[in-house]
Motif scaffolding. Structure first.
Motif, PDB file in Angstrom:
ATOM      1  N   ARG A 112      61.364  53.894 -22.319  1.00  0.00           N
ATOM      2  CA  ARG A 112      60.545  52.913 -22.195  1.00  0.00           C
ATOM      3  C   ARG A 112      61.260  51.606 -21.963  1.00  0.00           C
ATOM      4  O   ARG A 112      60.863  50.596 -21.835  1.00  0.00           O
ATOM      5  CB  ARG A 112      59.681  52.648 -23.664  1.00  0.00           C
ATOM      6  N   LEU A 113      62.609  51.891 -21.636  1.00  0.00           N
ATOM      7  CA  LEU A 113      63.564  50.745 -21.589  1.00  0.00           C
ATOM      8  C   LEU A 113      63.377  50.204 -20.108  1.00  0.00           C
ATOM      9  O   LEU A 113      63.185  51.011 -18.869  1.00  0.00           O
ATOM     10  CB  LEU A 113      64.694  51.151 -21.533  1.00  0.00           C
ATOM     11  N   SER A 114      62.781  48.804 -20.327  1.00  0.00           N
ATOM     12  CA  SER A 114      62.499  48.045 -18.956  1.00  0.00           C
ATOM     13  C   SER A 114      63.791  47.120 -18.701  1.00  0.00           C
ATOM     14  O   SER A 114      63.632  46.745 -17.635  1.00  0.00           O
ATOM     15  CB  SER A 114      61.065  47.365 -19.077  1.00  0.00           C
ATOM     16  N   VAL A 115      64.215  46.471 -19.591  1.00  0.00           N
ATOM     17  CA  VAL A 115      65.236  45.513 -19.250  1.00  0.00           C
ATOM     18  C   VAL A 115      66.592  45.880 -19.893  1.00  0.00           C
ATOM     19  O   VAL A 115      66.724  46.218 -21.216  1.00  0.00           O
ATOM     20  CB  VAL A 115      64.751  44.038 -19.966  1.00  0.00           C
ATOM     21  N   LEU A 116      67.785  46.062 -19.250  1.00  0.00           N
ATOM     22  CA  LEU A 116      69.215  46.276 -19.779  1.00  0.00           C
ATOM     23  C   LEU A 116      69.922  45.024 -19.214  1.00  0.00           C
ATOM     24  O   LEU A 116      70.308  45.113 -17.949  1.00  0.00           O
ATOM     25  CB  LEU A 116      69.396  47.607 -19.480  1.00  0.00           C
ATOM     26  N   LEU A 117      70.423  44.324 -19.804  1.00  0.00           N
ATOM     27  CA  LEU A 117      71.064  43.268 -19.538  1.00  0.00           C
ATOM     28  C   LEU A 117      72.639  42.991 -20.278  1.00  0.00           C
ATOM     29  O   LEU A 117      72.632  43.041 -21.382  1.00  0.00           O
ATOM     30  CB  LEU A 117      70.441  41.692 -20.183  1.00  0.00           C
ATOM     31  N   LEU A 118      73.688  43.633 -19.485  1.00  0.00           N
ATOM     32  CA  LEU A 118      74.898  43.829 -19.993  1.00  0.00           C
ATOM     33  C   LEU A 118      75.963  43.293 -19.410  1.00  0.00           C
ATOM     34  O   LEU A 118      77.271  43.490 -19.391  1.00  0.00           O
ATOM     35  CB  LEU A 118      75.142  45.238 -20.181  1.00  0.00           C
ATOM     36  N   ASP A 119      75.667  42.009 -18.597  1.00  0.00           N
ATOM     37  CA  ASP A 119      76.577  41.393 -17.748  1.00  0.00           C
ATOM     38  C   ASP A 119      77.356  40.480 -18.661  1.00  0.00           C
ATOM     39  O   ASP A 119      77.164  40.040 -19.486  1.00  0.00           O
ATOM     40  CB  ASP A 119      75.751  40.374 -16.642  1.00  0.00           C
ATOM     41  N   GLY A 120      78.710  40.128 -17.924  1.00  0.00           N
ATOM     42  CA  GLY A 120      79.442  39.412 -18.749  1.00  0.00           C
ATOM     43  C   GLY A 120      80.432  40.006 -19.682  1.00  0.00           C
ATOM     44  O   GLY A 120      80.662  39.240 -20.826  1.00  0.00           O
ATOM     45  N   ASN A 121      80.634  41.115 -19.703  1.00  0.00           N
ATOM     46  CA  ASN A 121      81.267  41.681 -20.681  1.00  0.00           C
ATOM     47  C   ASN A 121      82.590  42.599 -20.075  1.00  0.00           C
ATOM     48  O   ASN A 121      83.133  42.385 -19.136  1.00  0.00           O
ATOM     49  CB  ASN A 121      80.607  42.993 -21.463  1.00  0.00           C
ATOM     50  N   LYS A 122      83.095  43.475 -20.889  1.00  0.00           N
ATOM     51  CA  LYS A 122      84.352  44.318 -20.673  1.00  0.00           C
ATOM     52  C   LYS A 122      84.131  45.913 -20.276  1.00  0.00           C
ATOM     53  O   LYS A 122      84.989  46.671 -20.618  1.00  0.00           O
ATOM     54  CB  LYS A 122      85.457  43.978 -21.453  1.00  0.00           C
ATOM     55  N   LEU A 123      82.881  46.140 -20.093  1.00  0.00           N
ATOM     56  CA  LEU A 123      82.519  47.637 -19.711  1.00  0.00           C
ATOM     57  C   LEU A 123      83.288  48.351 -19.000  1.00  0.00           C
ATOM     58  O   LEU A 123      83.594  47.721 -17.780  1.00  0.00           O
ATOM     59  CB  LEU A 123      80.894  47.804 -19.729  1.00  0.00           C
ATOM     60  N   THR A 124      83.803  49.653 -19.005  1.00  0.00           N
ATOM     61  CA  THR A 124      84.607  50.216 -18.068  1.00  0.00           C
ATOM     62  C   THR A 124      84.000  51.610 -17.865  1.00  0.00           C
ATOM     63  O   THR A 124      82.666  51.948 -18.141  1.00  0.00           O
ATOM     64  CB  THR A 124      85.838  50.552 -18.714  1.00  0.00           C
ATOM     65  N   GLY A 125      84.465  52.692 -16.973  1.00  0.00           N
ATOM     66  CA  GLY A 125      84.103  53.768 -16.699  1.00  0.00           C
ATOM     67  C   GLY A 125      83.231  53.724 -15.778  1.00  0.00           C
ATOM     68  O   GLY A 125      83.201  52.674 -14.771  1.00  0.00           O
ATOM     69  N   SER A 126      82.489  54.791 -15.258  1.00  0.00           N
ATOM     70  CA  SER A 126      81.717  54.943 -14.110  1.00  0.00           C
ATOM     71  C   SER A 126      80.129  54.500 -14.530  1.00  0.00           C
ATOM     72  O   SER A 126      79.750  54.449 -15.791  1.00  0.00           O
ATOM     73  CB  SER A 126      81.705  56.180 -13.536  1.00  0.00           C
ATOM     74  N   VAL A 127      79.441  53.940 -13.785  1.00  0.00           N
ATOM     75  CA  VAL A 127      78.155  53.594 -13.862  1.00  0.00           C
ATOM     76  C   VAL A 127      77.267  54.666 -14.042  1.00  0.00           C
ATOM     77  O   VAL A 127      77.145  55.534 -12.991  1.00  0.00           O
ATOM     78  CB  VAL A 127      77.298  52.666 -12.692  1.00  0.00           C
ATOM     79  N   PRO A 128      76.655  55.053 -15.078  1.00  0.00           N
ATOM     80  CA  PRO A 128      75.948  56.219 -15.568  1.00  0.00           C
ATOM     81  C   PRO A 128      74.578  56.377 -14.685  1.00  0.00           C
ATOM     82  O   PRO A 128      74.032  55.309 -14.077  1.00  0.00           O
ATOM     83  CB  PRO A 128      75.578  56.335 -16.875  1.00  0.00           C
ATOM     84  N   HIS A 129      74.083  57.607 -14.452  1.00  0.00           N
ATOM     85  CA  HIS A 129      72.985  57.959 -13.700  1.00  0.00           C
ATOM     86  C   HIS A 129      71.895  57.073 -14.428  1.00  0.00           C
ATOM     87  O   HIS A 129      71.509  57.156 -15.674  1.00  0.00           O
ATOM     88  CB  HIS A 129      72.578  59.281 -13.762  1.00  0.00           C
ATOM     89  N   LEU A 130      70.998  56.343 -13.741  1.00  0.00           N
ATOM     90  CA  LEU A 130      69.813  55.629 -14.334  1.00  0.00           C
ATOM     91  C   LEU A 130      68.668  56.439 -14.352  1.00  0.00           C
ATOM     92  O   LEU A 130      68.121  56.538 -13.172  1.00  0.00           O
ATOM     93  CB  LEU A 130      69.682  54.352 -13.506  1.00  0.00           C
ATOM     94  N   ARG A 131      68.267  57.042 -15.605  1.00  0.00           N
ATOM     95  CA  ARG A 131      67.478  58.076 -15.538  1.00  0.00           C
ATOM     96  C   ARG A 131      66.124  57.368 -16.113  1.00  0.00           C
ATOM     97  O   ARG A 131      64.770  58.049 -16.314  1.00  0.00           O
ATOM     98  CB  ARG A 131      67.782  59.172 -16.402  1.00  0.00           C
ATOM     99  N   SER A 132      66.042  56.089 -16.818  1.00  0.00           N
ATOM    100  CA  SER A 132      64.695  55.427 -17.246  1.00  0.00           C
ATOM    101  C   SER A 132      63.827  55.246 -16.297  1.00  0.00           C
ATOM    102  O   SER A 132      64.091  54.518 -15.111  1.00  0.00           O
ATOM    103  CB  SER A 132      65.173  54.288 -18.153  1.00  0.00           C
ATOM    104  N   PRO A 133      62.618  55.758 -16.369  1.00  0.00           N
ATOM    105  CA  PRO A 133      61.520  55.591 -15.403  1.00  0.00           C
ATOM    106  C   PRO A 133      60.787  54.282 -15.387  1.00  0.00           C
ATOM    107  O   PRO A 133      60.254  53.747 -14.548  1.00  0.00           O
ATOM    108  CB  PRO A 133      60.354  56.852 -15.748  1.00  0.00           C
ATOM    109  N   SER A 134      61.236  53.565 -16.786  1.00  0.00           N
ATOM    110  CA  SER A 134      60.622  52.205 -16.705  1.00  0.00           C
ATOM    111  C   SER A 134      61.280  51.003 -16.572  1.00  0.00           C
ATOM    112  O   SER A 134      60.940  49.892 -16.863  1.00  0.00           O
ATOM    113  CB  SER A 134      60.154  52.095 -18.445  1.00  0.00           C
TER     114      SER A 134
END
Length: 699
Positions: free
Chosen positions: A98-120
């Motif tokens: 049910r995730l519709s909004v994911l805001l993680l900008d302005g941080n120090k996240l690393t690794g690869s961008v994961p597959h976006l599987r949420s349909p919402s």
């Protein structure tokens, strides 16, 4: 074990910093009686049974995104933007149904961008982080409701997945700004809701798709500046009624700005910015063509308008040039390439010259590997296996007579310049380097280059260079699949190229770690050998002495028995020299039997003291000295001065002349000095006024 919503939320509280962060917020504690729906940043559904929103944006949060958040199946919004969040983005989060909004900008996240599987998912912002690598080929194939995709200012590479154009048809904002994404621009022809395209500051090549002007009728902003785009600006962009901004400067575009694009509606905010900065431009001086891109032969200092004519010694073959003009002198371009050998310090003697820093009298035709025609124009360059570094100069494309270019088997990096298409090249070999990306589409269309299109055959890019993931013996033509083992253009083998003295990008991390481990092991061995050498000189017993114990550790017990204290006559102290005694009272102190009669009273008087280990306790010292003087009168002043004068005559003044009841080794029961820790060592190294040792021997 099933976790409660409270336990899941408390996984955000990590370490000491997390506990401190939690104390400043309502709830956020195991012992809190506040319902989780009333915690700061938490929102629940109407009946307060499910957590639906987590808003921790700009809250000074410090930690990682817990995988346990993926257990909140009713979560619709997660905002942790503008904090200090590190680690990877868990796939459990991007798969929340049910995730519709994911805001993680302005941080120090690393690794690869994961597959976006949420349909919402509707809004995804991962900008201003440190994500690396390519986007998954199936990225967002189930996220058909996505409207905002923000991936700006990361470290992404590779090409744009086809699913962006085919599946994310409801996108309104698409931002890849400030990455290293390469390849051609996606067509985006099915995304008729798209309003803003931000592809600036990447490695895109090829033309601007003409279909954008025909299909993307809602476009308002197009940022394509600072890429490697070629071709011309499509006139179809003028058909977009809502288009306000189009930035194309800093590319390899040619031709002119179409007159239909030179309208006041385009880039008007550019002049508004100048007006706000106090440098307003009169209406009759505004050039709306220059506001899109400076013409050929001119350049801009910043962005676009105003444009300046290039000097006679340079030129600019492209429109939208920013910064300095291009130096098209063949001599200087060749010398620049030669100087990349040996890290920019002159030429290679094997190539005919050793530059003394001045290139004004050196001709490109004088270098080995360079052949010129009768007019002094470069016709052939053979710099194969010369140790060249850096990138292939785009200026080579403007050598009027250049027909053959061999740069094979060097350490060249970067991308293949599309400007090479302007030269009359017939043969080109860039194999055996570390060039990434793709062959520019317009260079693929250059007929007769490496016999491309000969005898009516179709024009092919692999005739110029085998694409990434393929190889051939020559690096071009007859390319075979390599299953990812050839990370560069024009690979000759199905494995990464690692030259002597250099590390391949794909293995540099592991190679660097191996080198670091070797250096660390060598350093440890050197230290051990040095210690053994010192110990062989001083004696093992004296050099491997116990550490100096702080004063508050003197009453520690071992195995339930109190340690016996011994005196070493050669002990050192940090207390004042005899000449300083006059400010502290009498210089007489008992030494012989003093320890046995007063050690317990000294401990008791010192234990209540707040003096830190290593500090001089003047008041406590004075009190204890007065106490001991009352018990026994024993004057050693004359003897002490005799020893001091002897040492002064030998230019070696010790720092032990003023005995310290706690810091000098005490006598044994039979009133004889102990063995001491340093009797086998040369004490000269500890006998200067810069050294200060408080050594306590304990048995």
């Amino acid at each position: 074990m099933t976790l409660s919503p409270k336990e899941i939320l408390l996984t955000f509280v990590q370490g000491v910093e997390g506990k401190f962060w939690a104390t400043e917020r309502n709830g956020w504690s195991e012992s809190s009686d506040v319902p989780i729906c009333d915690w700061n940043g938490i929102a629940c559904n109407d009946d307060s049974t499910q957590v639906v929103q987590i808003d921790l944006g700009a809250s000074n949060f410090l930690g990682t995104i817990p995988t346990e958040i993926g257990l909140l199946s009713s979560l619709t919004s997660l905002n942790v933007r503008k904090n200090i969040v590190w680690g990877q983005l868990p796939t459990e989060v991007t798969a929340l149904p049910r995730l519709s909004v994911l805001l993680l900008d302005g941080n120090k996240l690393t690794g690869s961008v994961p597959h976006l599987r949420s349909p919402s998912i509707v809004q995804l912002d991962l900008g201003f982080n440190e994500f690396q690598g390519s986007l998954p080929l199936n990225f967002g194939e189930n996220s058909t409701e996505l409207k905002v995709l923000e991936l700006r200012h990361n470290r992404l590479t590779g090409t744009t997945p086809l699913t962006i154009s085919t599946k994310m048809t409801n996108l309104e904002v698409l931002s890849f700004s400030g990455n290293s994404i390469s390849g051609i621009l996606p067509s985006l022809e099915n995304m008729n809701q798209l309003e803003r395209i931000y592809f600036d500051d990447n490695k895109f090549v090829g033309p601007i798709p003409n279909v954008w002007g025909n299909k993307l009728e809602n476009l308002e902003e197009v940022w394509l500046d600072n890429n490697m785009l070629s071709g011309t600006i499509p006139e179809s962009l003028a058909q977009l009624a809502n288009l306000d901004d189009i930035y194309v400067n800093g590319n390899k575009l040619t031709g002119t700005v179409p007159k239909v694009v030179c309208e006041a509606q385009f880039n008007e905010d550019f002049f508004s910015d100048q007006r706000r900065s106090g440098s307003d431009v009169d209406e009759d001086q505004k050039d709306y063509c220059d506001s899109v891109a400076c013409p050929k032969g001119e350049t801009a200092m910043d962005e676009s308008f105003p444009c300046f004519q290039c000097p006679t010694t340079a030129s600019n073959p492209y429109i939208g040039r920013v910064g300095s003009c291009v130096d098209l002198s063949e001599d200087r371009v060749i010398i620049k390439m030669i100087r990349s050998i040996q890290g920019g310090h002159g030429g290679d003697p094997a190539m005919g010259h050793e530059s003394n820093g001045s290139s004004s009298t050196i001709s490109a035709c004088d270098f080995n590997g360079v052949s010129c025609n009768s007019q002094g124009k470069v016709m052939r360059i053979d710099f194969s296996n010369k140790g060249l570094t850096g990138t292939i100069p785009d200026e080579l494309g403007f050598f009027e007579a250049l027909q053959e270019l061999d740069l094979s088997d060097n350490d060249l990096t970067g991308h293949l310049p599309s400007g090479l298409r302007f030269s009359p090249l017939k043969k080109m070999d860039i194999s055996g380097n570390k060039i990434r990306g793709i062959v520019p589409p317009l260079l693929c269309q250059k007929k007769d280059l490496n016999e491309n299109g000969k005898n009516g055959r179709a024009l092919r890019c692999d005739v110029i260079a085998c694409p990434v993931g393929t190889f051939s013996k020559s690096g071009h033509k007859n390319c075979e699949s390599c299953d990812g083992g050839a990370p560069y253009l024009a690979s000759k083998s199905c494995s990464p190229i690692i030259k002597e003295g250099s590390l391949d990008d794909s293995s540099s991390d592991s190679g660097g770690r191996h080198i670091l481990i070797i250096i660390l092991v060598c350093a440890i061995l050197v230290w051990v050998l040095a210690m053994l050498a010192v110990c062989s000189l001083c004696g093992l017993k004296s050099c491997l002495r116990p550490r100096k114990r702080p004063r508050n550790e003197l009453d520690d017990e071992e195995n339930g028995e109190e340690k016996e204290f011994i005196v070493n006559e050669e002990a050192e102290t940090s207390l004042p020299h005899p000449e300083e005694q006059k400010t502290r009272g009498s210089s007489s102190l008992p030494l012989t039997n003093w320890a046995r009669r007063t050690i317990e009273s000294i401990r008791s008087s010192y234990s209540g003291n707040d003096v830190k280990p290593g500090e001089i306790d003047d008041e406590g010292w004075s009190n204890r000295r007065s106490m001991t003087l009352e018990e026994e009168e024993y004057d050693e002043t004359a003897e002490m001065h005799r020893i001091v004068e002897t040492q002064k005559s030998e230019d070696s003044v010790g720092v032990w002349e003023y005995p310290d009841p706690l810091e000098t080794e005490l006598y044994t029961e039979d009133n004889t000095p102990g063995d001491g820790l340093f009797e086998n060592c040369d004490r000269s190294w500890a006998s200067t006024e810069k050294e200060d040792f408080l050594d306590v021997a304990m048995t």
